[in-house]
Design a protein around this motif. Structure first.
Motif, mmCIF file in Angstrom:
data_model
loop_
_atom_site.group_PDB
_atom_site.id
_atom_site.type_symbol
_atom_site.label_atom_id
_atom_site.label_comp_id
_atom_site.label_asym_id
_atom_site.label_seq_id
_atom_site.Cartn_x
_atom_site.Cartn_y
_atom_site.Cartn_z
ATOM 1 N N MET A 53 -0.566 35.939 9.681
ATOM 2 C CA MET A 53 -2.154 35.953 9.732
ATOM 3 C C MET A 53 -2.806 37.091 8.788
ATOM 4 O O MET A 53 -3.873 36.931 8.174
ATOM 5 N N TYR B 114 -8.425 32.918 4.339
ATOM 6 C CA TYR B 114 -9.027 32.855 5.941
ATOM 7 C C TYR B 114 -9.421 31.426 6.199
ATOM 8 O O TYR B 114 -9.019 30.901 7.264
ATOM 9 N N MET C 36 -2.061 42.508 0.742
ATOM 10 C CA MET C 36 -2.510 41.198 1.427
ATOM 11 C C MET C 36 -4.163 41.123 1.335
ATOM 12 O O MET C 36 -4.693 40.569 1.882
ATOM 13 N N GLY C 37 -4.633 41.923 0.320
ATOM 14 C CA GLY C 37 -6.225 41.928 0.081
ATOM 15 C C GLY C 37 -7.069 42.644 1.126
ATOM 16 O O GLY C 37 -8.310 42.628 1.118
ATOM 17 N N ILE C 38 -6.339 43.577 1.827
ATOM 18 C CA ILE C 38 -7.310 44.488 2.827
ATOM 19 C C ILE C 38 -7.639 45.679 2.195
ATOM 20 O O ILE C 38 -6.806 46.401 1.574
ATOM 21 N N ARG D 175 -9.727 39.219 13.461
ATOM 22 C CA ARG D 175 -9.393 39.267 11.960
ATOM 23 C C ARG D 175 -9.529 40.821 11.666
ATOM 24 O O ARG D 175 -8.622 41.282 11.132
ATOM 25 N N ARG E 193 -6.856 42.901 13.450
ATOM 26 C CA ARG E 193 -5.482 42.780 12.713
ATOM 27 C C ARG E 193 -5.447 43.420 11.335
ATOM 28 O O ARG E 193 -4.274 44.119 11.263
ATOM 29 N N ALA E 194 -6.561 43.622 10.608
ATOM 30 C CA ALA E 194 -6.365 44.049 9.422
ATOM 31 C C ALA E 194 -6.307 45.682 9.837
ATOM 32 O O ALA E 194 -5.514 46.336 9.064
ATOM 33 N N ALA F 76 -3.469 36.120 5.452
ATOM 34 C CA ALA F 76 -4.622 35.157 5.009
ATOM 35 C C ALA F 76 -6.022 36.273 5.374
ATOM 36 O O ALA F 76 -6.860 35.753 5.876
ATOM 37 N N HIS F 77 -5.928 37.210 4.517
ATOM 38 C CA HIS F 77 -7.200 38.073 4.815
ATOM 39 C C HIS F 77 -8.513 37.742 3.844
ATOM 40 O O HIS F 77 -9.589 37.799 4.191
ATOM 41 N N ASN F 78 -8.086 37.310 2.516
ATOM 42 C CA ASN F 78 -8.937 36.949 1.638
ATOM 43 C C ASN F 78 -10.007 35.637 2.069
ATOM 44 O O ASN F 78 -9.117 35.003 3.085
ATOM 45 N N GLU F 79 -11.038 35.592 1.764
ATOM 46 C CA GLU F 79 -11.994 34.664 2.291
ATOM 47 C C GLU F 79 -11.303 33.389 2.301
ATOM 48 O O GLU F 79 -11.439 32.446 3.268
#
Lengths: 297, 236
Positions: free
Chosen positions: B100, B109, A189-191, A171, A174-175, B103-106
């Motif tokens: 994917m 995810y 995307m919240g990263i 994960r 990927r971020a 879908a990074h936020n908790e």
């Protein structure tokens, strides 16, 4: 020409080349994500070598076991350098994707780190002790293989493989890739861009620590030891393609082979000319490097 | 209280002010369009709501939480998700990795496998192409990935910035149908568009943005027949 000597030089070239690739790996990763050239990369290698030297000297551990200390220490070092010194520049120049100022700052870090090492540790050349790998050779008939270089080459391939797996399959990986491709889209995307930059810099520096641990069993440690590695890393990274993990290893092997096979055919000072000639040729013909993506930059 | 409440927001790039005392609101379950020409400030408004820009003054409340001083990742955690203009896919990553990455936020995810199945059901073509690099897709497919990536973040409110940009007319129709069907499942949608006709047709309400100010607002069907809008935006 003696075929045995040729085979010997080829093996040496490949082993040393993979180690060069490992040395350049951190630079290519940091460039890939932050899009800035880290001129202090050689100094990071130097710091990695001193950390390895002291980790082994103080604990008496095998240098490869000492990686358990070296890697976390170097990760934190890179993480905080990015957080404290480089992040403020990105924030001040938020409209610029690749702030030139970072190059000036990393050059400053290079001078500060090298001179701090001189101040603290003095100009002495230090050899690792205890050094369980010292001077060990494997011998197959007439061919001799240096054990510390063989281990180093294996560590280089393993590190590259691990890094590749991490970036492709996790994960966080990927971020990191998403941030390297499009910072704003990744933010949407919240990263958290800053966290990713810190971590990427931490990982790149930790890899420089691995390179330090690999080098110390057969290479002396001194304050300016990083400079030749710095220059070589830039050539390797441009050859292989900026940002490419496997490109760094292939670029390293090319340089390693030129350096070891070259002297059979010419005086050894000419190998430098070939290395830099190759560097210029790649820049002319395929500026993105052998494995670099043409896309984006 | 509205789900999204933007109040008296002023936004400037350096010395150039783009939004002036702008207020909009979106109720839960609504589809709201913001229409306007190039340079009206539509994208600036969405970038401000998403936290990429911070307003000089004014407040933004989402779901009862003030988001105007949050960083983009904080805004995403509240469930306010933007699908950016021009798709902005991660070009050298596969379709599946792009989804994917959404879908990074908790919360997202934790539910990623289930949401991925839903996205693939909505866009079967993406499942066929899941191991292809995003840059190799056609424009329409890329827009599907962009919307799918937004859905992967488990939005409470989905903001779409010009989803029809650069698509062939037949694909534009398809994309708007998709947006309508997403809204029919109960998701609140804030749509920013230059394609006034299509976007008002699927919306409940609309705002007309001109030179950084709200010029008109009202029910979508009223705006569609308004003589001023007909002349200025529909060319009838």
């Amino acid at each position: 020409m003696d075929l045995v000597f040729f085979a010997q030089d080829c093996i040496n070239g490949v082993l040393m080349g993979l180690i060069y690739g490992l040395v350049a790996l951190g630079l290519t990763l940091i460039f890939g994500v932050l899009k800035v050239i880290n001129f202090a990369h050689g100094s990071f290698i130097m710091v990695g070598m001193y950390v390895s030297y002291w980790a082994v000297t103080l604990t008496g551990l095998h240098p490869y076991l000492a990686l358990g200390i070296i890697v976390p220490a170097m990760f934190l070092f890179g993480y905080w350098i990015q957080n404290l010194l480089i992040r403020p520049i990105f924030i001040a120049e938020r409209d610029v994707r690749e702030p030139i100022t970072v190059i000036v700052v990393t050059t400053g870090m290079w001078y500060v780190l090298d001179n701090l090492a001189l101040l603290v540790f003095g100009p002495d050349y230090r050899a690792l002790s205890p050094n369980p790998l010292k001077g060990q050779m494997l011998n197959f008939g007439e061919i001799f293989i240096s054990v510390p270089k063989l281990y180093g080459a294996a560590a280089a391939v393993a590190t590259a493989g691990l890094l590749f797996w991490f970036l492709q399959k996790t994960r966080m990986g990927r971020a990191i890739r998403a941030t390297s491709l499009d910072r704003d889209a990744a933010s949407l995307m919240g990263i958290n861009q800053w966290k990713i930059f810190n971590i990427a810099m931490g990982i790149g520096t930790a890899v420089a620590g691995v390179a330090g641990a690999v080098l110390t069993p057969f290479y002396n440690v001194y304050p300016t030891v990083g400079i030749p590695f710095d220059v070589k890393s830039f050539v390797i990274v441009v050859l292989g393609g900026l940002g490419s993990i496997w490109g760094a290893l292939v670029g390293g092997v090319i340089i390693g082979l030129v350096e070891s096979i070259g002297p059979i055919f010419m005086t050894s000072t000419w190998t430098e000319a070939i290395v830099y000639g190759l560097f210029l040729l790649v820049l002319f013909v395929k500026p993105s490097g052998l494995f670099g993506q043409k896309h984006d930059w | 209280m509205p789900l999204l409440d933007v109040k008296d927001v002023n936004v400037a790039y350096g010395d150039v002010q783009v939004l002036y005392d702008l207020s909009i609101s979106v109720e839960e379950g609504e589809v709201v369009s913001i229409i306007g020409g190039n340079g009206a400030g539509k994208s600036t408004l969405l970038r401000t709501i998403s936290g990429l820009l911070s307003p000089a003054s004014g407040t933004i409340d989402f779901n009862g939480v003030g988001t105007h001083d949050m960083a983009p990742d904080g805004v995403v955690n509240t469930g306010l998700i933007q699908v950016p203009e021009g798709r902005r896919l991660f070009s050298l990553m596969t379709v599946k990795d792009n989804l994917m990455a959404g879908a990074h936020n908790e919360a997202a995810y934790a539910a990623r496998e289930e949401t991925l199945r839903e996205v693939y059901e909505m866009f079967p073509r993406l499942e066929e192409r899941q191991s292809q690099l995003a840059m190799t897709l056609s424009g329409g497919e890329q827009q599907m990935v962009a919307i799918g990536r937004g859905l992967m973040a488990k939005p409470k409110l989905l903001m779409l910035d010009e989803p029809s940009l650069g698509l062939a007319p037949v694909l534009i129709k398809e994309i708007f149908q998709t947006i309508r069907s997403i809204a029919d499942k109960g998701l609140t949608v804030l749509l920013v568009e230059q394609d006034v006709n299509h976007s008002l047709e699927l919306s409940e309400r609309g705002y007309v943005l001109e030179h950084g100010r709200i010029a008109m607002q009202g029910k979508a069907e009223k705006l569609l027949v308004d003589p001023y809008i007909k002349e200025a935006y529909l060319g009838i």
